[in-house]
Design a protein around this motif. Structure first.
Motif, mmCIF file in Angstrom:
data_model
loop_
_atom_site.group_PDB
_atom_site.id
_atom_site.type_symbol
_atom_site.label_atom_id
_atom_site.label_comp_id
_atom_site.label_asym_id
_atom_site.label_seq_id
_atom_site.Cartn_x
_atom_site.Cartn_y
_atom_site.Cartn_z
ATOM 1 N N LEU A 295 -7.056 -1.181 11.438
ATOM 2 C CA LEU A 295 -5.756 -0.763 10.938
ATOM 3 C C LEU A 295 -4.822 -1.941 10.724
ATOM 4 N N VAL A 296 -4.766 -2.842 11.704
ATOM 5 C CA VAL A 296 -3.869 -3.995 11.586
ATOM 6 C C VAL A 296 -4.268 -4.857 10.392
ATOM 7 N N ASN A 297 -5.563 -5.102 10.247
ATOM 8 C CA ASN A 297 -6.019 -5.907 9.115
ATOM 9 C C ASN A 297 -5.789 -5.168 7.795
ATOM 10 N N GLY A 298 -5.990 -3.851 7.795
ATOM 11 C CA GLY A 298 -5.781 -3.083 6.571
ATOM 12 C C GLY A 298 -4.348 -3.139 6.091
ATOM 13 N N VAL A 299 -3.396 -3.018 7.032
ATOM 14 C CA VAL A 299 -1.985 -3.098 6.672
ATOM 15 C C VAL A 299 -1.626 -4.505 6.207
ATOM 16 N N GLU A 300 -2.113 -5.512 6.943
ATOM 17 C CA GLU A 300 -1.798 -6.899 6.599
ATOM 18 C C GLU A 300 -2.323 -7.246 5.208
ATOM 19 N N GLN A 301 -3.595 -6.903 4.942
ATOM 20 C CA GLN A 301 -4.186 -7.213 3.646
ATOM 21 C C GLN A 301 -3.614 -6.324 2.542
ATOM 22 N N GLY A 302 -3.271 -5.090 2.890
ATOM 23 C CA GLY A 302 -2.655 -4.207 1.905
ATOM 24 C C GLY A 302 -1.283 -4.682 1.477
ATOM 25 N N THR A 303 -0.666 -5.517 2.309
ATOM 26 C CA THR A 303 0.658 -6.052 2.004
ATOM 27 C C THR A 303 0.603 -7.425 1.353
ATOM 28 N N PHE A 304 -0.352 -8.269 1.801
ATOM 29 C CA PHE A 304 -0.320 -9.674 1.399
ATOM 30 C C PHE A 304 -1.553 -10.150 0.632
ATOM 31 N N ALA A 305 -2.592 -9.348 0.525
ATOM 32 C CA ALA A 305 -3.766 -9.760 -0.244
ATOM 33 C C ALA A 305 -3.414 -9.823 -1.732
ATOM 34 N N PRO A 306 -4.286 -10.408 -2.557
ATOM 35 C CA PRO A 306 -4.042 -10.366 -4.005
ATOM 36 C C PRO A 306 -3.736 -8.945 -4.466
ATOM 37 N N VAL A 307 -2.822 -8.816 -5.394
ATOM 38 C CA VAL A 307 -2.325 -7.503 -5.802
ATOM 39 C C VAL A 307 -3.456 -6.540 -6.153
ATOM 40 N N SER A 308 -4.480 -7.025 -6.829
ATOM 41 C CA SER A 308 -5.575 -6.151 -7.255
ATOM 42 C C SER A 308 -6.380 -5.588 -6.091
ATOM 43 N N GLU A 309 -6.257 -6.192 -4.909
ATOM 44 C CA GLU A 309 -7.043 -5.758 -3.744
ATOM 45 C C GLU A 309 -6.246 -4.893 -2.773
ATOM 46 N N ARG A 310 -4.937 -4.819 -2.944
ATOM 47 C CA ARG A 310 -4.101 -4.173 -1.934
ATOM 48 C C ARG A 310 -4.373 -2.683 -1.794
ATOM 49 N N ALA A 311 -4.531 -1.983 -2.896
ATOM 50 C CA ALA A 311 -4.750 -0.537 -2.833
ATOM 51 C C ALA A 311 -6.007 -0.209 -2.042
ATOM 52 N N GLY A 312 -7.056 -1.009 -2.208
ATOM 53 C CA GLY A 312 -8.296 -0.755 -1.488
ATOM 54 C C GLY A 312 -8.127 -0.891 0.015
ATOM 55 N N HIS A 313 -7.347 -1.876 0.447
ATOM 56 C CA HIS A 313 -7.108 -2.059 1.881
ATOM 57 C C HIS A 313 -6.291 -0.896 2.444
ATOM 58 N N PHE A 314 -5.249 -0.490 1.711
ATOM 59 C CA PHE A 314 -4.449 0.628 2.190
ATOM 60 C C PHE A 314 -5.244 1.928 2.181
ATOM 61 N N ALA A 315 -6.177 2.066 1.238
ATOM 62 C CA ALA A 315 -6.999 3.273 1.184
ATOM 63 C C ALA A 315 -7.778 3.451 2.483
ATOM 64 N N LYS A 316 -8.270 2.338 3.045
ATOM 65 C CA LYS A 316 -9.009 2.410 4.309
ATOM 66 C C LYS A 316 -8.091 2.859 5.444
ATOM 67 N N VAL A 317 -6.852 2.363 5.439
ATOM 68 C CA VAL A 317 -5.895 2.757 6.469
ATOM 69 C C VAL A 317 -5.599 4.250 6.375
ATOM 70 N N PHE A 318 -5.337 4.746 5.160
ATOM 71 C CA PHE A 318 -5.018 6.155 4.987
ATOM 72 C C PHE A 318 -6.220 7.045 5.277
ATOM 73 N N GLU A 319 -7.404 6.577 4.943
ATOM 74 C CA GLU A 319 -8.611 7.352 5.255
ATOM 75 C C GLU A 319 -8.756 7.513 6.767
ATOM 76 N N TYR A 320 -8.532 6.415 7.493
ATOM 77 C CA TYR A 320 -8.634 6.482 8.950
ATOM 78 C C TYR A 320 -7.561 7.411 9.513
ATOM 79 N N LEU A 321 -6.306 7.238 9.059
ATOM 80 C CA LEU A 321 -5.218 8.050 9.591
ATOM 81 C C LEU A 321 -5.416 9.530 9.276
#
Length: 298
Positions: A189-215
């Motif tokens: 979760l921590v990595n998903g939020v961090e990468q969803g916020t600061f990773a390259p723009v094209s990759e952010r949605a994928g990181h947040f998707a993992k967070v929302f799937e878990y939640l």
């Protein structure tokens, strides 16, 4: 007020007001690598390197800068302007999200990415869990988390503050202590939020998707258990809006998202003492809009 021009900021080339005595575009490019008044990019690595100097220059000469990245956005640096924007939701709506060039398909984070009356309904429901008295109850657990993180690098005598401490603690404070997420799942979760916020723009949605799937799975599991006097049960109970409609599932999961982490970030920053000048993109209220553009969306 004049009727604002329509279209994306990048297309319509709106006027940027620069105060007298400001560096020229050529001088800015020589010093910062780009014109930070008329072509700012908060994802530019050079901004991280020249953070304080960039903000000081904008504060002094161009308190409302423009970005041409994607559809474009405005970057607001003066506290009084940030405060006005934050309090004027009818002009600077959050209902379409606050992140500039928001990745397509990214769920909205409630209550941050909503306007009254939806924002009011969720805040009223969640506020009891975030009162000073309620938050004080987490102090012992958070102090233990601080010691745990320090123990990981204490033998080295040094650390990379952000990656080894600052980016981890807020997520632990919220996901572990407030939501009750198992310790073994915190890294995801921590990595998903961090990468969803600061990773390259094209990759952010994928990181947040993992967070929302878990939640989503986490909330589903909790929904089958007896209600408790905690934030998760409040989120699961949902809210009813003024028109009588209930919050839909994606809004419930969004309310279980990472919005509290932002408050934890603020608390951590404030606890460290003096901080750099305040800088908030106009996207913190409404990505890339001028006053009057699609003013209110519920």
């Amino acid at each position: 007020m004049d009727t604002p021009a329509k279209g994306t900021i990048a297309q319509r080339d709106p006027d940027v007001k620069v105060e007298a005595g400001a560096p020229s575009a050529e001088e800015l490019k020589a010093k910062f690598g780009r014109d930070i008044f008329r072509d700012f990019d908060y994802d530019d690595p050079k901004f991280n390197v020249n953070f304080v100097e960039t903000l000081n220059t904008q504060l002094k000469h161009c308190p409302v800068a423009r970005s041409n990245v994607g559809t474009g956005y405005w970057w607001v640096t003066r506290n009084e302007d940030v405060r006005r924007i934050g309090q004027d939701w009818k002009t600077f709506s959050n209902a379409q999200g606050y992140q500039p060039n928001r990745p397509e398909g990214l769920p909205y984070l409630y209550p941050e990415e909503s306007d009254p009356p939806r924002h009011t309904a969720w805040r009223s429901a969640l506020n009891p869990h975030l009162s000073p008295m309620a938050v004080a109850g987490y102090e012992k657990a958070i102090r233990e988390d601080v010691n745990t993180l320090i123990d990981r690098f204490i033998d080295k005598g040094e650390c990379e503050f952000i990656s080894e401490f600052g980016a981890i603690l807020p997520g632990w404070a919220f996901f572990k202590n407030i939501l009750g997420v198992p310790v073994e799942d915190l890294a995801l979760l921590v990595n998903g939020v961090e990468q969803g916020t600061f990773a390259p723009v094209s990759e952010r949605a994928g990181h947040f998707a993992k967070v929302f799937e878990y939640l989503g799975a986490f909330l589903e599991k909790r929904s089958k258990q007896a209600p408790q006097d905690d934030m998760v049960s409040t989120i699961l109970a949902g809210v009813t809006y003024e028109d009588g409609s209930p919050a839909v599932g994606t809004q419930v999961v969004g309310a279980g998202g990472y919005h509290v982490r932002r408050h934890c970030d603020d608390d951590l920053r404030d606890g460290l003492g003096d901080s750099p000048p305040s800088a908030t993109p106009a996207g913190s209220r409404s990505a890339g809009r001028q006053p009057g553009d699609d003013a209110q969306r519920n």
